[in-house]
Design a protein around this motif. Structure first.
Motif, PDB file in Angstrom:
ATOM      1  N   SER A  45      -2.021   3.493   0.614  1.00 29.79           N
ATOM      2  CA  SER A  45      -3.134   4.216   0.637  1.00 29.79           C
ATOM      3  C   SER A  45      -2.782   5.473   1.018  1.00 29.79           C
ATOM      4  CB  SER A  45      -4.155   3.497   1.187  1.00 29.79           C
ATOM      5  OG  SER A  45      -3.994   3.325   2.696  1.00 29.79           O
ATOM      6  N   ASN A  46      -1.860   5.803   1.913  1.00 33.43           N
ATOM      7  CA  ASN A  46      -1.620   6.982   2.326  1.00 33.43           C
ATOM      8  C   ASN A  46      -1.184   7.915   1.501  1.00 33.43           C
ATOM      9  OD1 ASN A  46      -2.118   5.975   5.020  1.00 33.43           O
ATOM     10  ND2 ASN A  46      -0.236   6.566   6.013  1.00 33.43           N
ATOM     11  N   LEU A  47      -0.698   7.365   0.013  1.00 33.99           N
ATOM     12  CA  LEU A  47       0.197   8.233  -1.061  1.00 33.99           C
ATOM     13  C   LEU A  47      -1.200   8.713  -1.939  1.00 33.99           C
ATOM     14  CD1 LEU A  47       2.994   5.987  -1.293  1.00 33.99           C
ATOM     15  CD2 LEU A  47       2.973   8.335  -0.164  1.00 33.99           C
ATOM     16  N   GLU A  48      -2.250   8.235  -1.896  1.00 37.13           N
ATOM     17  CA  GLU A  48      -3.197   8.428  -2.888  1.00 37.13           C
ATOM     18  C   GLU A  48      -3.544  10.069  -3.159  1.00 37.13           C
ATOM     19  OE1 GLU A  48      -6.807   6.116  -2.013  1.00 37.13           O
ATOM     20  OE2 GLU A  48      -5.612   4.251  -2.016  1.00 37.13           O
ATOM     21  N   GLU A  49      -4.021  10.815  -2.010  1.00 37.65           N
ATOM     22  CA  GLU A  49      -4.263  11.836  -2.332  1.00 37.65           C
ATOM     23  C   GLU A  49      -2.824  12.948  -2.469  1.00 37.65           C
ATOM     24  OE1 GLU A  49      -7.122  13.711   0.526  1.00 37.65           O
ATOM     25  OE2 GLU A  49      -8.168  11.705   0.615  1.00 37.65           O
TER      26      GLU A  49
END
Length: 137
Positions: free
Chosen positions: A70-74
């Motif tokens: 989820s850290n990669l989403e943005e």
């Protein structure tokens, strides 16, 4: 426990499966060791076949990059600094939630990856698996 082995993977899977059952979704749960090697994959009855590959790749991404997927989403949306990251590593990088690293004393020793529902549910189930791991480590 500083190493993820089959016994530990079974406990992680059991914790994750219990949460998946509680929220009423069929999931695939994968556990990898610190080298990104598959320890176990568990496909609940009627879980999507496509989720097998996705769950394993979520776990692999978390081990390879030492972070939740989820850290990669943005950072990976168009025009962001890591746009296109998911096309590297033979397409194994997953840029949405459901993969979590497993840590002991701040060191990544493995990962759990979950797929089969919404990203929100995948994250909840992965967190349950990580919580089960933390109870064993």
């Amino acid at each position: 426990m500083s190493k993820v082995n089959l016994e530990v993977a079974k406990q992680i899977i059991a914790g994750a499966e219990e949460e998946a059952s509680n929220i009423g979704v069929q999931m695939v749960i994968s556990v990898l060791d610190e080298g990104g090697n598959l320890i176990a994959t568990h496909r609940m009855d009627d879980a999507w076949l496509a989720s097998i590959d996705i769950a394993q790749n979520k776990a692999w991404t978390s081990v390879a990059l030492k972070m939740p997927t989820s850290n990669l989403e943005e950072a990976t949306v168009p025009n962001a600094e890591l746009y296109g990251l998911n096309t590297t590593n033979q397409g194994r990088i997953v840029v949405f939630g459901g993969g979590l690293p497993l840590e002991v004393d701040g060191k990544v020793v493995g990962a759990v990856g979950v797929s089969g529902s919404s990203v929100e549910n995948d994250v909840k189930v992965a967190e349950a698996g990580a919580k089960a791991f933390n109870g064993t480590s």
